[in-house]
Write a protein that holds these residues in place. Structure first.
Motif, PDB file in Angstrom:
ATOM      1  N   GLN A 175      21.121  45.219   4.050  1.00  0.00           N
ATOM      2  CA  GLN A 175      21.541  43.850   4.350  1.00  0.00           C
ATOM      3  C   GLN A 175      23.019  43.697   4.033  1.00  0.00           C
ATOM      4  O   GLN A 175      23.577  44.450   3.223  1.00  0.00           O
ATOM      5  CB  GLN A 175      20.716  42.838   3.528  1.00  0.00           C
ATOM      6  N   ILE A 176      23.659  42.736   4.678  1.00  0.00           N
ATOM      7  CA  ILE A 176      25.053  42.368   4.382  1.00  0.00           C
ATOM      8  C   ILE A 176      25.079  40.873   4.102  1.00  0.00           C
ATOM      9  O   ILE A 176      24.665  40.068   4.950  1.00  0.00           O
ATOM     10  CB  ILE A 176      25.996  42.715   5.545  1.00  0.00           C
ATOM     11  N   ILE A 177      25.540  40.520   2.924  1.00  0.00           N
ATOM     12  CA  ILE A 177      25.537  39.127   2.478  1.00  0.00           C
ATOM     13  C   ILE A 177      26.967  38.649   2.257  1.00  0.00           C
ATOM     14  O   ILE A 177      27.775  39.338   1.622  1.00  0.00           O
ATOM     15  CB  ILE A 177      24.751  38.974   1.150  1.00  0.00           C
TER      16      ILE A 177
ATOM     17  N   LYS B 166      34.785  34.923   0.123  1.00  0.00           N
ATOM     18  CA  LYS B 166      35.599  35.648   1.092  1.00  0.00           C
ATOM     19  C   LYS B 166      35.204  37.120   1.176  1.00  0.00           C
ATOM     20  O   LYS B 166      35.695  37.842   2.042  1.00  0.00           O
ATOM     21  CB  LYS B 166      37.085  35.536   0.717  1.00  0.00           C
ATOM     22  N   ASN B 167      34.342  37.553   0.293  1.00  0.00           N
ATOM     23  CA  ASN B 167      33.928  38.953   0.259  1.00  0.00           C
ATOM     24  C   ASN B 167      32.540  39.138   0.861  1.00  0.00           C
ATOM     25  O   ASN B 167      31.880  38.164   1.240  1.00  0.00           O
ATOM     26  CB  ASN B 167      33.952  39.472  -1.184  1.00  0.00           C
ATOM     27  N   GLN B 168      32.101  40.376   0.927  1.00  0.00           N
ATOM     28  CA  GLN B 168      30.774  40.692   1.428  1.00  0.00           C
ATOM     29  C   GLN B 168      30.086  41.655   0.466  1.00  0.00           C
ATOM     30  O   GLN B 168      30.740  42.522  -0.113  1.00  0.00           O
ATOM     31  CB  GLN B 168      30.862  41.323   2.820  1.00  0.00           C
ATOM     32  N   VAL B 169      28.794  41.475   0.337  1.00  0.00           N
ATOM     33  CA  VAL B 169      27.987  42.375  -0.484  1.00  0.00           C
ATOM     34  C   VAL B 169      27.108  43.198   0.454  1.00  0.00           C
ATOM     35  O   VAL B 169      26.311  42.649   1.219  1.00  0.00           O
ATOM     36  CB  VAL B 169      27.115  41.600  -1.494  1.00  0.00           C
TER      37      VAL B 169
ATOM     38  N   THR C 112      32.646  44.217  -1.276  1.00  0.00           N
ATOM     39  CA  THR C 112      33.850  44.668  -0.587  1.00  0.00           C
ATOM     40  C   THR C 112      34.554  43.494   0.075  1.00  0.00           C
ATOM     41  O   THR C 112      33.935  42.468   0.388  1.00  0.00           O
ATOM     42  CB  THR C 112      33.494  45.729   0.469  1.00  0.00           C
ATOM     43  N   LYS C 113      35.841  43.664   0.288  1.00  0.00           N
ATOM     44  CA  LYS C 113      36.625  42.622   0.965  1.00  0.00           C
ATOM     45  C   LYS C 113      36.543  42.748   2.482  1.00  0.00           C
ATOM     46  O   LYS C 113      36.802  41.780   3.196  1.00  0.00           O
ATOM     47  CB  LYS C 113      38.085  42.701   0.509  1.00  0.00           C
ATOM     48  N   PHE C 114      36.200  43.955   2.964  1.00  0.00           N
ATOM     49  CA  PHE C 114      36.197  44.175   4.413  1.00  0.00           C
ATOM     50  C   PHE C 114      35.178  45.262   4.748  1.00  0.00           C
ATOM     51  O   PHE C 114      35.082  46.274   4.046  1.00  0.00           O
ATOM     52  CB  PHE C 114      37.589  44.620   4.879  1.00  0.00           C
ATOM     53  N   VAL C 115      34.413  45.033   5.823  1.00  0.00           N
ATOM     54  CA  VAL C 115      33.402  45.983   6.286  1.00  0.00           C
ATOM     55  C   VAL C 115      33.825  46.552   7.635  1.00  0.00           C
ATOM     56  O   VAL C 115      34.276  45.825   8.518  1.00  0.00           O
ATOM     57  CB  VAL C 115      32.026  45.307   6.421  1.00  0.00           C
ATOM     58  N   ILE C 116      33.673  47.865   7.778  1.00  0.00           N
ATOM     59  CA  ILE C 116      33.892  48.519   9.069  1.00  0.00           C
ATOM     60  C   ILE C 116      32.612  49.242   9.450  1.00  0.00           C
ATOM     61  O   ILE C 116      32.157  50.148   8.749  1.00  0.00           O
ATOM     62  CB  ILE C 116      35.084  49.490   9.019  1.00  0.00           C
ATOM     63  N   ASN C 117      32.029  48.842  10.551  1.00  0.00           N
ATOM     64  CA  ASN C 117      30.741  49.347  11.011  1.00  0.00           C
ATOM     65  C   ASN C 117      30.954  50.483  12.004  1.00  0.00           C
ATOM     66  O   ASN C 117      31.412  50.275  13.121  1.00  0.00           O
ATOM     67  CB  ASN C 117      29.962  48.184  11.648  1.00  0.00           C
TER      68      ASN C 117
END
Length: 403
Positions: free
Chosen positions: A173-175, A179-182, A192-197
């Motif tokens: 999951q991505i929550i 401003k960040n993401q878990v 993290t501050k930024f996700v790259i898929n």
């Protein structure tokens, strides 16, 4: 807390992490891969070709990335002593009716700035003595390499840069957290501050976890190969391709001399009933149901019904597969071929039934999603990684990570 989390440890994910390390040497970078090794799926099961870019529409990302990526991949292999061979290839017309398409392909090569020349059937035989054709073109910049070795070097460089590499770590999951993401995984949570898929066969699903809409669904196509027996490898010196049908998204069965000197013949292209379905018997109910209930699939199937039926016949009939190969090399017989590994291509398909023909990279909230990166993604990986990094927005905090 990480600055960047990359999901997917194939060649695109690793090249992106490496490019991030170059651009932001003080950034905390995380790479998550659900398998036990890097390059486990598409990258590790491809044909190992360093493509020239001749097939792709001039001005497209594919054409640009492949042309530049071919050069940078060769330079990378030279720099890091990775075995490779710029052997060139021939693309041949086996019937007179294919000659206009061959000429169009030649002109496209010129438009893309590729070293390509017309050659007569006699000149083809000087390069590939066992090929039967009525005309051909020679593409000098095509080569071969083992992309798993390339990926291992990418991973080594990322570690030297200080990146955090995690195998056996599946994203659940991505929550959003302010401003960040878990990123929730089977091995714990990572903020993290930024996700790259760069999740390849699962990139559309990861995009949806990240609240992004790729407007396309990944449909898996299995490519099945045979391998020439050692006694018959002499039939193929380099790479031999037919003239592709411009209305069909695959290149047709061809011969590829691999970097280990084996010769692979194929692939066909059939719908896989599982996103990671390397065997005909592999089946996943969720994967199958998603495809079979997707309107875009039925529109695609109706458009390419004749070609699709031929691909299915080749999948279940070795004799039919051999007949396709005999158009290129008449001497090839069924007893000269043994089955070898298959690959699965993650092909993005729109709801209207059109295939996404180019790389598809979309922006999300504090995220970038690579939702279509089929061949020539391996060839283009260094350029794709740099292009993804260029697309990342430039908030103030990133400036402190540059120097």
């Amino acid at each position: 807390m990480y600055d960047f989390a990359i999901i997917g440890g194939g060649i695109v994910g690793l090249s992106t992490a490496m490019a991030l390390g170059d651009r932001y040497p003080h950034a905390k970078i995380l790479v998550l891969e659900k398998e036990s090794q890097w390059a486990f799926h598409q990258t590790g099961n491809n044909s190992g070709v360093i493509h020239s870019g001749i097939y792709y529409k001039p001005g497209s990302f594919k054409a640009q990335f492949c042309r530049d990526g071919s050069r940078s991949m060769v330079e990378f292999c030279q720099k890091h002593d990775i075995e490779h061979d710029i052997c060139g290839k021939v693309i041949v017309a086996t019937e007179a009716q294919e000659l206009p398409r061959l000429e169009n392909l030649y002109k496209r090569g010129l438009d893309n700035g590729i070293a390509v020349r017309r050659i007569s059937p006699e000149e083809v035989k000087e390069i590939e003595p066992h090929v039967s054709c009525v005309g051909g073109i020679r593409v000098l910049s095509t080569g071969i390499v083992n992309y798993k070795q390339v990926c291992l070097k990418y991973a080594e460089i990322i570690q030297q840069q200080g990146g955090d590499l995690r195998l056996n770590t599946k994203v659940i999951q991505i929550i959003q957290k302010g401003k960040n993401q878990v990123v929730e995984t089977n091995k714990g949570n990572f903020e993290t501050k930024f996700v790259i898929n760069c999740a390849g066969l699962h990139s559309d699903r990861i995009a949806k976890l990240g609240k992004a809409n790729p407007e396309a669904k990944i449909v898996p196509f299995r490519g099945e190969y045979y391998e020439l027996t050692p006694a018959k490898r002499y039939l193929v010196k380099t790479l031999i391709y037919p003239v592709p049908n411009p209305d069909f998204p695959f290149l047709g069965v061809h011969f590829t001399r691999m970097i280990d000197n084996s010769v692979h013949a194929g692939p066909n292209a059939v719908l896989s009933l599982k996103r990671e379905g390397y065997k005909k018997t592999d089946f996943d109910l969720r994967d199958f149901a998603e495809v079979i209930t997707y309107p875009g699939f039925w529109k695609l199937a109706a458009k390419h019904a004749d070609e699709g039926i031929q691909e299915i016949i080749r999948s279940f009939s070795k004799a039919a597969f051999v007949r396709s190969l005999q158009k290129l090399i008449p001497e090839v017989q069924a007893e000269d071929l043994v089955p070898t590994h298959a690959g699965v291509r993650a092909q993005a398909l729109m709801n209207n039934g059109s295939l996404v023909d180019d790389f598809l990279i979309i922006q999300g909230d504090n995220s970038i999603h690579v939702c279509n990166a089929p061949s020539p993604a391996a060839t283009s990986s260094l350029e794709i990684g740099k292009a993804i990094v260029r697309q990342i927005p430039q908030p103030a905090h990133l400036q402190s990570l540059v120097t």
